[in-house]
Design a protein around this motif. Structure first.
Motif, PDB file in Angstrom:
ATOM      1  N   GLN A 142      43.381  74.268 -45.920  1.00  0.00           N
ATOM      2  CA  GLN A 142      42.504  75.372 -46.295  1.00  0.00           C
ATOM      3  C   GLN A 142      41.389  74.922 -47.238  1.00  0.00           C
ATOM      4  N   ARG A 143      41.721  74.055 -48.183  1.00  0.00           N
ATOM      5  CA  ARG A 143      40.717  73.589 -49.139  1.00  0.00           C
ATOM      6  C   ARG A 143      39.593  72.846 -48.438  1.00  0.00           C
ATOM      7  N   ASP A 145      38.884  72.974 -45.187  1.00  0.00           N
ATOM      8  CA  ASP A 145      38.248  73.901 -44.247  1.00  0.00           C
ATOM      9  C   ASP A 145      37.186  74.741 -44.951  1.00  0.00           C
ATOM     10  N   ASP A 146      37.512  75.240 -46.128  1.00  0.00           N
ATOM     11  CA  ASP A 146      36.558  76.051 -46.888  1.00  0.00           C
ATOM     12  C   ASP A 146      35.296  75.253 -47.214  1.00  0.00           C
ATOM     13  N   GLN A 149      33.241  74.786 -43.987  1.00  0.00           N
ATOM     14  CA  GLN A 149      32.586  76.023 -43.576  1.00  0.00           C
ATOM     15  C   GLN A 149      31.409  76.360 -44.490  1.00  0.00           C
ATOM     16  N   GLN A 150      31.554  76.090 -45.761  1.00  0.00           N
ATOM     17  CA  GLN A 150      30.465  76.347 -46.694  1.00  0.00           C
ATOM     18  C   GLN A 150      29.268  75.450 -46.396  1.00  0.00           C
TER      19      GLN A 150
END
Length: 348
Positions: A142-143, A145-146, A149-150
């Protein structure tokens, strides 16, 4: 695949790729109407045969100029990612494709813990000079991926995975390959087969190999399972679990390592308990790395075309930049068995 020669024709490419002559012509001339997978298959075959690509890289509509490559680096790894026995060949394929397509390449490692969780976000992701990313060997948690995406760059996973399935990827068909490996051992007469290296919570490539081991035995009606669970890069643990397996289960006649390095180290564990390889216990690897060739005895293993994985990744990322709204695509590479001398057939 045929060897390169002075004159490669469209018919050669059609034959080697298993596609029609008209499809090959459409793909190489970048005509519309073909699925992306088909176009990539043609381009990949053409490059392997040495076909002179008629369209210069500068003529492509892609906005990509500089790619960023993030390569997984696990805590406890004894060598840098660029010299890793598996990733180094993938990276060589990426570099080759970047040269062919007139792309610059920047590199950074991505540090992860034993469960493949990201420990830090590399600055390369936010580098303004980078306009496309290749992630080699990573699990996108998740870290990470975030952060991706940013940034919002075209991103492709190479021998890497993400639960969201939002990224294009090129991987090995590990489930099928491990099934083939176990079926090969079964064909050689082995019924008590162990799987050594990795754990149930390891990253997905090893989990898929573990599942292939399980499925092949189940399909053969064999209920016995023998696991030597440990981290794949822990030399002492691999030796210890191999000793323990063979000491407690003398009926084991074959071991499948989760990769070639594990298989090679498992040979030492077998020798420690007085087992000869392959006379008393056969040992099979996975990846067909240089470990397989220099092992004593040389390892029978599953061959992965690591250079092609890297080259194909760059072609896919270029296509993604040209088709940003297309659904995510995963390309799985098949493998084949390379027979050496670490596996023997049991006598009836």
């Amino acid at each position: 695949m045929q060897s390169k020669r002075t004159k490669v024709t469209l018919s050669d490419i059609a034959r080697e790729s298993g596609l029609s002559l008209s499809t090959v012509s459409l793909a190489l001339n970048e005509k519309p109407g073909l699925p992306l997978e088909t176009r990539l298959r043609v381009i990949h075959t053409a490059r392997q045969l040495g076909y002179p690509m008629r369209i210069a890289p500068a003529a492509r509509t892609t906005a990509l100029r500089t790619l960023g490559m993030l390569v997984k680096c696990s805590v406890g790894d004894e060598v840098p990612p660029t010299t890793n026995i598996f990733f180094s060949h993938v990276i060589a394929g990426i570099e080759s494709a970047c040269r062919q397509n007139n792309l610059s390449l920047m590199y950074s490692s991505l540090l992860v813990d034993g469960s493949d969780n990201t420990l830090e976000i590399p600055r390369l992701i936010s580098d303004p000079n980078v306009d496309g990313l290749l992630l080699v060997g990573n699990f996108v948690d998740q870290r990470l991926d975030d952060a991706l995406q940013q940034r919002g760059l075209p991103t492709l996973l190479v021998d890497a995975y993400c639960d969201s399935h939002r990224y294009d990827s090129v991987v090995t068909d590990n489930l099928e390959s491990a099934t083939l490996a176990v079926n090969y051992l079964l064909k050689c007469g082995h019924r008590h087969i162990a799987y050594v290296g990795s754990t149930p919570s390891n990253h997905l490539s090893f989990r898929y190999r573990r599942q292939g081991y399980q499925q092949a035995l189940s399909a053969a009606g064999i209920s016995e399972r023998y696991y030597g669970d440990c981290l794949h890069n822990d030399h002492a643990a691999i030796v210890a679990v191999t000793r323990k397996l063979l000491a407690e289960n003398p009926q084991i006649t074959a071991i499948l390592g989760c990769n070639d390095e594990v298989a090679q180290i498992a040979i030492h564990g077998a020798l420690d308990v007085g087992k000869r390889v392959p006379e008393d216990v056969s040992i099979m690897g996975f990846d067909n790395s240089s470990y397989a060739e220099i092992s004593l005895p040389p390892l029978t293993t599953m061959h992965i075309d690591k250079m092609s994985m890297g080259r194909l990744a760059v072609e896919m990322l270029l296509s993604r930049s040209e088709n940003p709204d297309q659904a995510p695509i995963t390309v799985s590479l098949h493998t084949h068995i390379v027979e050496r001398v670490s596996v023997t057939a049991l006598r009836p």
